[in-house]
Design an enzyme around this catalytic site. Structure first.
Site, PDB file in Angstrom:
ATOM      1  N   PRO A   1       0.455  -1.278   0.133  1.00 40.65           N
ATOM      2  CA  PRO A   1      -0.017   0.251   0.175  1.00 40.65           C
ATOM      3  C   PRO A   1       1.156   0.937   0.182  1.00 40.65           C
ATOM      4  CG  PRO A   1      -0.412  -1.080   2.371  1.00 40.65           C
ATOM      5  CD  PRO A   1       0.998  -1.582   1.056  1.00 40.65           C
TER       6      PRO A   1
ATOM      7  N   ALA B   1       0.385   5.557  -0.034  1.00 47.89           N
ATOM      8  CA  ALA B   1      -0.086   6.439   0.093  1.00 47.89           C
ATOM      9  C   ALA B   1       0.113   7.334  -1.476  1.00 47.89           C
ATOM     10  CB  ALA B   1      -0.435   7.402   1.321  1.00 47.89           C
TER      11      ALA B   1
ATOM     12  N   GLN C   1      -6.325  -1.127   3.025  1.00 49.16           N
ATOM     13  CA  GLN C   1      -6.337  -1.268   4.271  1.00 49.16           C
ATOM     14  C   GLN C   1      -6.454   0.408   4.635  1.00 49.16           C
ATOM     15  OE1 GLN C   1      -1.900   0.682   4.922  1.00 49.16           O
ATOM     16  NE2 GLN C   1      -1.631  -0.710   5.475  1.00 49.16           N
TER      17      GLN C   1
ATOM     18  N   CYS D   1       2.155   3.106   9.806  1.00 49.30           N
ATOM     19  CA  CYS D   1       2.234   4.624   9.645  1.00 49.30           C
ATOM     20  C   CYS D   1       3.300   5.447   9.833  1.00 49.30           C
ATOM     21  CB  CYS D   1       1.140   5.352   8.843  1.00 49.30           C
ATOM     22  SG  CYS D   1       1.360   6.347   8.107  1.00 49.30           S
TER      23      CYS D   1
ATOM     24  N   LYS E   1      -0.363  -4.940   8.885  1.00 53.84           N
ATOM     25  CA  LYS E   1       0.724  -4.727   8.371  1.00 53.84           C
ATOM     26  C   LYS E   1       1.833  -3.604   9.168  1.00 53.84           C
ATOM     27  CE  LYS E   1       3.113  -1.701   4.417  1.00 53.84           C
ATOM     28  NZ  LYS E   1       3.561  -0.726   4.319  1.00 53.84           N
TER      29      LYS E   1
ATOM     30  N   ASN F   1       8.955  -6.937   4.196  1.00 53.13           N
ATOM     31  CA  ASN F   1       8.549  -5.763   3.893  1.00 53.13           C
ATOM     32  C   ASN F   1       9.823  -4.788   3.303  1.00 53.13           C
ATOM     33  OD1 ASN F   1       7.241  -2.595   4.404  1.00 53.13           O
ATOM     34  ND2 ASN F   1       7.861  -3.043   1.639  1.00 53.13           N
ATOM     35  N   GLY F   2      10.764  -3.958   3.294  1.00 52.72           N
ATOM     36  CA  GLY F   2      11.492  -3.781   3.548  1.00 52.72           C
ATOM     37  C   GLY F   2      12.906  -3.716   2.165  1.00 52.72           C
TER      38      GLY F   2
ATOM     39  N   ARG G   1       8.505   0.788  -2.883  1.00 46.86           N
ATOM     40  CA  ARG G   1       9.789   2.409  -3.775  1.00 46.86           C
ATOM     41  C   ARG G   1      10.575   1.115  -4.882  1.00 46.86           C
ATOM     42  NH1 ARG G   1      13.360   4.304   0.674  1.00 46.86           N
ATOM     43  NH2 ARG G   1      13.296   1.788   1.281  1.00 46.86           N
TER      44      ARG G   1
HETATM   45  C1  LIG Z   1       5.375   6.883  -0.624  1.00 44.08           C
HETATM   46  C2  LIG Z   1       4.523   5.695   0.637  1.00 44.08           C
HETATM   47  C3  LIG Z   1       3.416   5.992   1.269  1.00 44.08           C
HETATM   48  C4  LIG Z   1       3.224   4.949   1.199  1.00 44.08           C
HETATM   49  N1  LIG Z   1       1.954   4.505   1.805  1.00 44.08           N
HETATM   50  C5  LIG Z   1       1.305   3.696   2.946  1.00 44.08           C
HETATM   51  C6  LIG Z   1       0.449   3.172   2.813  1.00 44.08           C
HETATM   52  O1  LIG Z   1      -0.544   3.794   2.527  1.00 44.08           O
HETATM   53  N2  LIG Z   1       0.298   2.357   3.749  1.00 44.08           N
HETATM   54  C7  LIG Z   1       1.897   1.547   4.013  1.00 44.08           C
HETATM   55  O2  LIG Z   1       0.745   0.703   5.112  1.00 44.08           O
HETATM   56  N3  LIG Z   1       2.522   1.845   4.541  1.00 44.08           N
HETATM   57  C8  LIG Z   1       2.963   2.408   3.427  1.00 44.08           C
HETATM   58  N4  LIG Z   1       4.252   3.038   3.277  1.00 44.08           N
HETATM   59  C9  LIG Z   1       5.671   2.327   3.462  1.00 44.08           C
HETATM   60  C10 LIG Z   1       5.592   0.946   2.394  1.00 44.08           C
HETATM   61  O3  LIG Z   1       4.697   0.730   2.007  1.00 44.08           O
HETATM   62  C11 LIG Z   1       6.682   0.423   2.734  1.00 44.08           C
HETATM   63  O4  LIG Z   1       6.478  -0.551   3.986  1.00 44.08           O
HETATM   64  C12 LIG Z   1       7.803   1.415   2.757  1.00 44.08           C
HETATM   65  O5  LIG Z   1       7.665   1.805   2.445  1.00 44.08           O
HETATM   66  C13 LIG Z   1       9.154  -0.227   3.131  1.00 44.08           C
HETATM   67  O6  LIG Z   1       9.042  -0.759   2.095  1.00 44.08           O
HETATM   68  P1  LIG Z   1      10.257  -0.154   0.770  1.00 44.08           P
HETATM   69  O7  LIG Z   1      11.430  -0.772   1.350  1.00 44.08           O
HETATM   70  O8  LIG Z   1      10.564  -1.827  -0.261  1.00 44.08           O
HETATM   71  O9  LIG Z   1       9.716   1.144  -0.032  1.00 44.08           O
HETATM   72  C14 LIG Z   1       4.122   4.249   2.245  1.00 44.08           C
HETATM   73  C15 LIG Z   1       5.771   4.527   1.706  1.00 44.08           C
HETATM   74  C16 LIG Z   1       6.025   5.532   0.859  1.00 44.08           C
HETATM   75  C17 LIG Z   1       7.256   5.954   0.189  1.00 44.08           C
END
Ligand SMILES: Cc1cc2nc3c(=O)[nH]c(=O)nc-3n(C[C@H](O)[C@H](O)[C@H](O)COP(=O)(O)O)c2cc1C
Length: 313
Positions: free
Chosen positions: A21, A23, A75, A105, A143, A204-205, A229
């Site tokens: 998810p 945003a 979500q 969040c 999550k 995740n991460g 990302r």
């Molecule tokens: C721009 C942006 C918006 C995000 N929005 C949400 C969200 O709406 N819900 C959520 O659970 N995590 C949100 N996250 C977190 C991501 O889902 C994820 O947990 C986090 O970016 C780590 O994963 P990555 O290292 O693959 O980016 C957001 C992250 C970013 C960068």
């Protein structure tokens, strides 16, 4: 790469490579694109349960779905078990098959309101939330992060609590709140989540390549991975994870993305809301800084497409 199906209650996903998810990004168009590249599951961005109950127009827009989503996941965030259950029972969420609850969040607006990652400090309330939401009969997934402050990890206790509440799958973002999105994920904490869980654990991460995903699964034993990302920059990462040979034409991808958005929004709105995603698509392209500046002045999609036509010649 260990590919497998994931069971979420009575539902089964195609594979274990999920779009996170996000945003402002994981709208119906982005979810469609990732599904076409092979993502096993996608999620709407987080929506406020209060926003749902107060009939907020903007919230309705965020919940637009695509027929490509075989399993539709929304979500939600909040901190009041009853309000959250009522939101799930409302018509806004009636078309969704799975409801994911945000316990991660980090943003001050959410955290200071006792929502998102703030609930990591209150596992008993989190358990109540999952329990109450499960009464709707829809599978509830969660999550979470691994804690609020680095070094003070809550992973195992929190996983146990939400599992006790009825969570059917848990995604663990291997960072604490204070790390926001920076640094290596903590593989050890995700591995601990996997050890205490009886439901699927999705890691995740920091996954930007197939190799990152392989390392994540190897070091944590997680059942699958969720990509955020990395998928915004390269949605075809799902095809790579599946070992599918694809050739990516960025111009076609971008034009197609614009066309999908045009099925829902007017031309000017698309030209404006697509800018941030366009920036991510162009990341790494030679001489794209000048191009981005130019593209950002356009208020119609035809001009954007013409400019891209010249750039990608
Ligand atoms: C721009 C942006 C918006 C995000 N929005 C949400 C969200 O709406 N819900 C959520 O659970 N995590 C949100 N996250 C977190 C991501 O889902 C994820 O947990 C986090 O970016 C780590 O994963 P990555 O290292 O693959 O980016 C957001 C992250 C970013 C960068």
């Amino acid at each position: 790469m260990l590919q497998k199906k994931i069971k979420i209650g009575n539902l089964t996903t195609e594979n274990n490579f999920f779009l996170a998810p996000l945003a402002g990004f994981s709208d119906f168009a982005m979810r469609e694109i990732c599904l076409e590249y092979g993502a096993g599951l996608t999620f709407t961005e987080m929506v406020s349960c209060k926003g749902i109950l107060y009939d907020n127009e903007n919230t309705k827009d965020l919940l637009c779905t695509s027929p490509r989503e075989k399993i539709k996941c929304a979500q939600i965030f909040g901190n009041d078990p009853e309000i959250m259950r009522r939101a799930i029972e409302s018509e806004y969420l009636s078309g969704f098959d799975v409801i994911d609850i945000n316990f991660g969040c980090p943003m001050p607006k959410i955290y200071n309101n006792g929502e998102g990652s703030a609930l990591l400090a209150n596992p008993s309330l989190a358990e109540k939330i999952v329990y109450e939401c499960s009464k709707t009969g829809k599978p509830i997934t969660c999550k979470m992060r691994i804690g609020i402050t680095d070094g003070k990890f809550v992973t195992e206790d929190f996983v146990k609590a939400i599992q006790n509440g009825g969570a059917k799958m848990i995604t663990v973002h291997g960072r604490t709140r204070d790390k926001i999105y920076a640094g290596e994920p903590n593989y050890g904490e995700i591995a601990k989540a996997k050890k205490v869980a009886s439901v699927p654990i999705i890691a995740n991460g920091g996954i930007f390549t197939k190799q990152d995903a392989e390392v994540m699964i190897k070091r944590t034993g997680a059942d699958g991975v969720m990509i955020a990302r990395g998928a915004l920059e390269r949605p075809w990462i799902f095809a790579e994870l599946l070992g599918n040979n694809i050739s990516v034409d960025k111009k076609i991808l971008i034009n197609g993305h614009i066309d999908r958005l045009l099925t829902k929004y007017d031309d000017k709105t698309v030209a404006i809301i697509f800018r941030k995603q366009l920036c991510l698509y162009l990341k790494g392209e030679k001489n794209s800084a000048e191009l981005k500046q130019k593209l950002f002045t356009y208020k119609d999609t035809a001009s954007i497409k013409n400019e891209l036509e010249r750039f990608f010649k």
